[in-house]
Write a protein that holds these residues in place. Structure first.
Motif, PDB file in Angstrom:
ATOM      1  N   VAL A  16       4.063   8.512 -12.228  1.00 30.06           N
ATOM      2  CA  VAL A  16       4.389   8.949 -11.020  1.00 30.06           C
ATOM      3  C   VAL A  16       6.092   9.151 -11.063  1.00 30.06           C
ATOM      4  CG1 VAL A  16       4.869   7.941  -8.611  1.00 30.06           C
ATOM      5  CG2 VAL A  16       2.578   7.637  -9.809  1.00 30.06           C
ATOM      6  N   SER A  17       6.734  10.206 -10.521  1.00 30.58           N
ATOM      7  CA  SER A  17       8.061  10.433 -10.670  1.00 30.58           C
ATOM      8  C   SER A  17       8.338  10.965  -9.537  1.00 30.58           C
ATOM      9  CB  SER A  17       8.264  11.444 -11.654  1.00 30.58           C
ATOM     10  OG  SER A  17       8.169  12.743 -11.442  1.00 30.58           O
ATOM     11  N   LEU A  18       9.565  11.005  -9.173  1.00 30.83           N
ATOM     12  CA  LEU A  18      10.390  11.695  -7.979  1.00 30.83           C
ATOM     13  C   LEU A  18      11.139  12.660  -8.460  1.00 30.83           C
ATOM     14  CD1 LEU A  18      11.326   8.598  -5.732  1.00 30.83           C
ATOM     15  CD2 LEU A  18       9.832  10.463  -5.110  1.00 30.83           C
ATOM     16  N   VAL A  19      11.089  13.995  -8.107  1.00 28.82           N
ATOM     17  CA  VAL A  19      11.844  15.246  -8.718  1.00 28.82           C
ATOM     18  C   VAL A  19      12.771  15.370  -7.573  1.00 28.82           C
ATOM     19  CG1 VAL A  19      11.807  17.445  -9.458  1.00 28.82           C
ATOM     20  CG2 VAL A  19      10.226  16.166 -10.246  1.00 28.82           C
ATOM     21  N   GLY A  20      14.033  15.434  -8.111  1.00 26.13           N
ATOM     22  CA  GLY A  20      15.389  15.373  -7.487  1.00 26.13           C
ATOM     23  C   GLY A  20      15.860  16.739  -7.449  1.00 26.13           C
ATOM     24  N   SER A  21      16.225  17.297  -6.437  1.00 25.23           N
ATOM     25  CA  SER A  21      16.950  18.656  -6.362  1.00 25.23           C
ATOM     26  C   SER A  21      17.938  18.885  -5.429  1.00 25.23           C
ATOM     27  CB  SER A  21      16.198  19.706  -6.436  1.00 25.23           C
ATOM     28  OG  SER A  21      15.239  19.889  -5.020  1.00 25.23           O
ATOM     29  N   LEU A  22      18.745  19.878  -5.484  1.00 21.55           N
ATOM     30  CA  LEU A  22      19.874  19.832  -4.310  1.00 21.55           C
ATOM     31  C   LEU A  22      19.555  21.283  -3.600  1.00 21.55           C
ATOM     32  CD1 LEU A  22      22.649  18.353  -3.689  1.00 21.55           C
ATOM     33  CD2 LEU A  22      23.599  19.586  -5.070  1.00 21.55           C
ATOM     34  N   ILE A  23      19.236  21.323  -2.165  1.00 22.31           N
ATOM     35  CA  ILE A  23      18.778  22.284  -1.698  1.00 22.31           C
ATOM     36  C   ILE A  23      19.713  22.677  -0.572  1.00 22.31           C
ATOM     37  CG2 ILE A  23      16.840  23.574  -0.485  1.00 22.31           C
ATOM     38  CD1 ILE A  23      14.991  21.347  -1.844  1.00 22.31           C
ATOM     39  N   ASN A  26       8.634  -1.507 -14.653  1.00 24.89           N
ATOM     40  CA  ASN A  26       7.545  -1.802 -13.875  1.00 24.89           C
ATOM     41  C   ASN A  26       7.218  -0.575 -13.106  1.00 24.89           C
ATOM     42  OD1 ASN A  26       5.460  -3.347 -12.497  1.00 24.89           O
ATOM     43  ND2 ASN A  26       6.927  -3.920 -10.813  1.00 24.89           N
ATOM     44  N   PRO A  27       6.815   0.753 -13.709  1.00 25.82           N
ATOM     45  CA  PRO A  27       6.453   1.954 -13.146  1.00 25.82           C
ATOM     46  C   PRO A  27       5.109   1.791 -12.751  1.00 25.82           C
ATOM     47  CG  PRO A  27       6.212   2.092 -15.563  1.00 25.82           C
ATOM     48  CD  PRO A  27       6.708   0.859 -15.408  1.00 25.82           C
ATOM     49  N   ASN A  63      20.185  25.868  -8.079  1.00 24.94           N
ATOM     50  CA  ASN A  63      21.134  25.019  -9.048  1.00 24.94           C
ATOM     51  C   ASN A  63      20.981  25.293 -10.489  1.00 24.94           C
ATOM     52  OD1 ASN A  63      22.969  23.923  -6.764  1.00 24.94           O
ATOM     53  ND2 ASN A  63      21.144  23.218  -6.051  1.00 24.94           N
ATOM     54  N   GLN A  64      19.671  25.653 -11.020  1.00 20.43           N
ATOM     55  CA  GLN A  64      19.281  25.768 -12.285  1.00 20.43           C
ATOM     56  C   GLN A  64      19.295  24.159 -13.014  1.00 20.43           C
ATOM     57  OE1 GLN A  64      18.661  28.884 -14.053  1.00 20.43           O
ATOM     58  NE2 GLN A  64      17.981  29.426 -12.146  1.00 20.43           N
ATOM     59  N   ALA A  65      19.007  23.312 -11.928  1.00 21.44           N
ATOM     60  CA  ALA A  65      18.764  21.889 -12.431  1.00 21.44           C
ATOM     61  C   ALA A  65      17.852  21.139 -11.624  1.00 21.44           C
ATOM     62  CB  ALA A  65      20.271  21.398 -12.293  1.00 21.44           C
ATOM     63  N   PHE A  66      17.501  20.032 -12.150  1.00 21.32           N
ATOM     64  CA  PHE A  66      16.617  19.067 -11.398  1.00 21.32           C
ATOM     65  C   PHE A  66      16.755  17.614 -12.275  1.00 21.32           C
ATOM     66  CE2 PHE A  66      12.749  18.868 -14.067  1.00 21.32           C
ATOM     67  CZ  PHE A  66      13.032  20.064 -14.767  1.00 21.32           C
ATOM     68  N   SER A  67      16.254  16.676 -11.660  1.00 23.30           N
ATOM     69  CA  SER A  67      16.002  15.490 -12.190  1.00 23.30           C
ATOM     70  C   SER A  67      14.567  14.773 -12.010  1.00 23.30           C
ATOM     71  CB  SER A  67      16.856  14.378 -11.453  1.00 23.30           C
ATOM     72  OG  SER A  67      16.578  13.892 -10.006  1.00 23.30           O
ATOM     73  N   VAL A  68      14.298  14.055 -12.844  1.00 23.18           N
ATOM     74  CA  VAL A  68      12.955  13.225 -12.945  1.00 23.18           C
ATOM     75  C   VAL A  68      13.431  11.731 -12.999  1.00 23.18           C
ATOM     76  CG1 VAL A  68      10.825  12.953 -14.094  1.00 23.18           C
ATOM     77  CG2 VAL A  68      11.889  15.304 -14.212  1.00 23.18           C
ATOM     78  N   ASN A  69      13.023  11.099 -11.912  1.00 19.60           N
ATOM     79  CA  ASN A  69      13.232   9.726 -11.656  1.00 19.60           C
ATOM     80  C   ASN A  69      12.030   8.936 -11.777  1.00 19.60           C
ATOM     81  OD1 ASN A  69      16.228  10.116 -10.678  1.00 19.60           O
ATOM     82  ND2 ASN A  69      14.884  11.690  -9.499  1.00 19.60           N
ATOM     83  N   PHE A  70      12.105   7.916 -12.753  1.00 20.78           N
ATOM     84  CA  PHE A  70      10.729   7.015 -12.659  1.00 20.78           C
ATOM     85  C   PHE A  70      10.996   5.740 -11.858  1.00 20.78           C
ATOM     86  CE2 PHE A  70      10.644   9.575 -16.410  1.00 20.78           C
ATOM     87  CZ  PHE A  70       9.231  10.118 -16.311  1.00 20.78           C
ATOM     88  N   PRO A  71      10.228   5.563 -10.716  1.00 19.14           N
ATOM     89  CA  PRO A  71      10.243   4.382  -9.668  1.00 19.14           C
ATOM     90  C   PRO A  71       9.774   3.277 -10.224  1.00 19.14           C
ATOM     91  CG  PRO A  71       8.867   6.072  -8.938  1.00 19.14           C
ATOM     92  CD  PRO A  71       9.460   6.582 -10.230  1.00 19.14           C
ATOM     93  N   GLY A  72      10.118   2.251  -9.968  1.00 16.05           N
ATOM     94  CA  GLY A  72       9.299   0.757  -9.990  1.00 16.05           C
ATOM     95  C   GLY A  72       8.288   0.733  -8.996  1.00 16.05           C
TER      96      GLY A  72
END
Lengths: 189, 189
Positions: A17-24, A157-158, A63-72
């Motif tokens: 499970v991840s949260l993909v972050g972007s700037l829109i 703790n993901p 933005n040709q960019a994104f993030s992948v965040n792994f939440p606890g």
């Protein structure tokens, strides 16, 4: 036991499970994503598969960019919320504390134990989804999540997802060393 | 807490463990793969990322087919063995009981609780790996692994991998319903 064919709409067991972050249009947005995988060794590339109707692809392209965040697991409710509402109608930028790395356009989540900052390399168009391939430019964590300098899943703790039953599960006990527990079998052969 | 950048060679937490099956010059071969994800909704497409030096890509190209098998934790030693030795030097065809589905060229593993039979659709070349996209043609399981007609992770008992610490982990407790636990937050906003 006899094998039965349960049809073609089958899933991976389990999914991270991840949260993909972007700037829109200047606003940070986060989307819950479980269809993702590392896909290249060097340079390190990660792939995320997003339905074409989602809001996030717009920001990634912009933005040709994104993030992948792994939440606890402590963030489970917020993660699920990010999967229930679209950034098109709802401002999700206030849910988390946000920080940026070198790219400056890939919003990352302070509350997540591990955040990957990615530069878009390629988009593979598929029938209903698009596959976004991003080079990992940096991985942000905190000392409290590391053991011997490496992220420690027991500290992070993901949690994981199963579909189509739609359940979240915690990570269980340590089982064995990889590239090691099969050595006895190798010696035997 | 302050975020620290631990470099770009970061991984997904956790990764599902699978065995990718292929027929190479008539011999069934199985490779341990944790870099995989569902990538398209309809038709159902799965992606597996394989290092270009591996033996398996040869068989996938040869037959335009492969399988993705999810092993239970009881197969951990055999799975790890499949990750330690290459089909180029070692005949791995005798480790498992093998069966075939409609494609006839995607060997699947009788001992695995869930086996996906895939038809190769596309290969995305990457710097060190290739990404094989396959349409899922069927999913083979047994009644004992199902609850309400869906694969039940607690009955399947799969395991996951973390890198670069190289550990296998069991699946833990049920945590929450997905697309549900975040609803309270949605109503609050």
């Amino acid at each position: 036991m006899e094998k039965i064919n349960i049809g073609n709409n089958a899933h991976v067991y389990p999914m991270p499970v991840s949260l993909v972050g972007s700037l829109i249009e200047g606003r940070p947005n986060f989307m819950a994503v479980a269809w993702l995988s590392r896909v290249n060794y060097m340079p390190p590339i990660i792939a995320v598969a997003l339905n074409q109707r989602h809001h996030t692809p717009k920001g990634i392209q912009e933005n040709q960019a994104f993030s992948v965040n792994f939440p606890g697991a402590d963030l489970m409710e917020k993660v699920d919320y990010c999967g229930l509402v679209s950034g098109r109608e709802t401002d999700k930028s206030g849910i988390f504390q946000i920080f940026y790395g070198d790219l400056k356009t890939a919003p990352m989540i302070q509350e997540c134990p591990l955040c990957l900052e990615c530069k878009l390399l390629q988009v593979v168009p598929l029938p209903t989804n698009n596959l976004f391939l991003g080079e990992i430019m940096g991985a942000y964590t905190e000392e409290i999540y590391l053991t011997d300098g490496k992220p420690d899943i027991q500290k992070m703790n993901p949690f994981v997802l199963t579909m189509p039953d739609n359940n979240y599960w915690r990570i269980g006990e340590w089982a064995a060393k990889a590239w090691s527990v099969g050595r006895k079998l190798k010696e035997k052969k």
